[in-house]
Motif scaffolding. Structure first.
Motif, mmCIF file in Angstrom:
data_model
loop_
_atom_site.group_PDB
_atom_site.id
_atom_site.type_symbol
_atom_site.label_atom_id
_atom_site.label_comp_id
_atom_site.label_asym_id
_atom_site.label_seq_id
_atom_site.Cartn_x
_atom_site.Cartn_y
_atom_site.Cartn_z
ATOM 1 N N LYS A 102 60.578 42.669 41.128
ATOM 2 C CA LYS A 102 61.134 43.880 40.631
ATOM 3 C C LYS A 102 62.601 44.194 41.404
ATOM 4 C CE LYS A 102 60.106 48.517 40.153
ATOM 5 N NZ LYS A 102 58.807 49.833 40.209
ATOM 6 N N GLN A 103 62.416 44.285 42.896
ATOM 7 C CA GLN A 103 63.739 44.696 43.474
ATOM 8 C C GLN A 103 65.034 43.722 43.550
ATOM 9 O OE1 GLN A 103 64.187 47.551 45.298
ATOM 10 N NE2 GLN A 103 66.452 46.822 45.308
ATOM 11 N N GLU B 121 71.998 46.186 38.830
ATOM 12 C CA GLU B 121 73.307 47.225 39.281
ATOM 13 C C GLU B 121 74.466 46.398 39.541
ATOM 14 O OE1 GLU B 121 71.711 48.585 42.992
ATOM 15 O OE2 GLU B 121 70.330 50.127 41.949
ATOM 16 N N LEU B 122 74.325 45.036 39.981
ATOM 17 C CA LEU B 122 75.598 44.613 40.095
ATOM 18 C C LEU B 122 76.339 44.253 38.653
ATOM 19 C CD1 LEU B 122 77.607 42.657 41.665
ATOM 20 C CD2 LEU B 122 76.022 40.528 41.384
ATOM 21 N N SER C 112 80.866 45.764 34.726
ATOM 22 C CA SER C 112 81.124 46.352 33.290
ATOM 23 C C SER C 112 80.330 45.285 32.143
ATOM 24 C CB SER C 112 82.645 46.076 32.901
ATOM 25 O OG SER C 112 83.427 47.022 33.671
ATOM 26 N N PHE C 113 79.100 44.726 32.548
ATOM 27 C CA PHE C 113 78.110 44.231 31.714
ATOM 28 C C PHE C 113 77.504 45.412 31.179
ATOM 29 C CE2 PHE C 113 79.107 40.450 34.085
ATOM 30 C CZ PHE C 113 79.123 39.530 33.381
ATOM 31 N N LEU D 159 79.891 34.357 38.397
ATOM 32 C CA LEU D 159 80.610 34.634 37.246
ATOM 33 C C LEU D 159 81.229 36.044 37.584
ATOM 34 C CD1 LEU D 159 81.499 34.827 34.125
ATOM 35 C CD2 LEU D 159 79.212 35.596 33.434
ATOM 36 N N VAL D 160 80.525 36.871 38.233
ATOM 37 C CA VAL D 160 80.935 38.124 38.751
ATOM 38 C C VAL D 160 82.178 38.024 39.771
ATOM 39 C CG1 VAL D 160 80.381 40.202 39.939
ATOM 40 C CG2 VAL D 160 78.810 39.409 38.203
#
Length: 234
Positions: free
Chosen positions: A13-14, A21-22, A27-28, A71-72
């Motif tokens: 979950k975490q 959040e990332l 912008s995804f 990718l980020v």
């Protein structure tokens, strides 16, 4: 990476929350399920084989959490995955093009590009004496590209009814967003403006675009004149 849809599966979950959040900060568009329109499925160690198999069948890019973070951070993925993403995006645009062409065809059918530009300029000149609000300060300088860009429109326009403005945009291969979304590249503010806008009491679409800009999303708030000049240059 704007407007790419991503889903995370097989995570505690975490960890899933942190990854989501990332993704949002980058912008995804985060989805909770692996839909047929999904661009990327990021899989953890507990990912179900059925969901992964479905994603592969739909042409969705499958990434590990390490691959997603890379990718980020770098904007890089393998050439094979880049080709998959390109095919997915092109397919989405083709579907939207077909739907919007059907929606707006009756409005611009019979116009040549010369007729279209003449109509826009004539409408603009005929309304030049109408009230405008130069004190509206939220529009910005921007290089406007019409083709394959998503436009949303707000306010009243000097150069014609909004439906006609949208149809002309579609004629030049722009896409129409009825509301400001993560894929919206330009919010076009009508040249007749609003007394409330002049006093910084912005409309809902403007407020959302400002919020997205402040969150790091690439949406430009432009004037009707900027939109018109872009069409003239097309």
């Amino acid at each position: 990476m704007d407007a790419l849809e991503i889903c995370f599966t097989g995570f505690a979950k975490q960890q899933r929350k942190d990854l989501e959040e990332l993704a949002t900060e980058s912008s995804f568009i985060v989805r909770k399920a692996a839909t047929k329109n999904l661009h990327i499925l990021c899989v953890g160690g507990n990912a179900g084989p059925k969901k992964v198999a479905t994603a592969k069948a739909n042409g969705t890019v499958i990434l590990s959490p390490e691959g997603f973070i890379q990718l980020v951070r770098t904007g890089e993925i393998s050439s094979a995955d880049a080709d998959k993403l390109s095919n997915l995006l092109n397919g989405r645009n083709e579907k939207i093009s077909k739907l919007q062409d059907e929606q707006y065809l009756s409005l611009y059918q019979g116009y040549t590009e010369h007729d279209l530009k003449f109509t826009l300029v004539s409408n603009l000149k005929s309304s030049i004496k109408l009230l405008t609000h130069p004190s509206i300060k939220f529009t910005e300088p921007a290089e406007v590209t019409v083709s394959n860009s998503y436009f949303c429109f707000t306010g009243d326009f000097k150069s014609g009814e909004r439906s006609l403005i949208q149809a002309f945009t579609r004629m030049f291969n722009g896409f129409i967003d009825e509301e400001v979304t993560l894929k919206t590249k330009y919010l076009v503010v009508g040249g007749l403006g609003s007394e409330q806008w002049a006093n910084e009491n912005h409309g809902r679409k403007i407020e959302k675009a400002i919020m997205l800009k402040e969150s790091g999303h690439k949406v430009h708030i432009i004037s009707e004149d900027q939109w018109l000049i872009a069409l003239m240059k097309n």
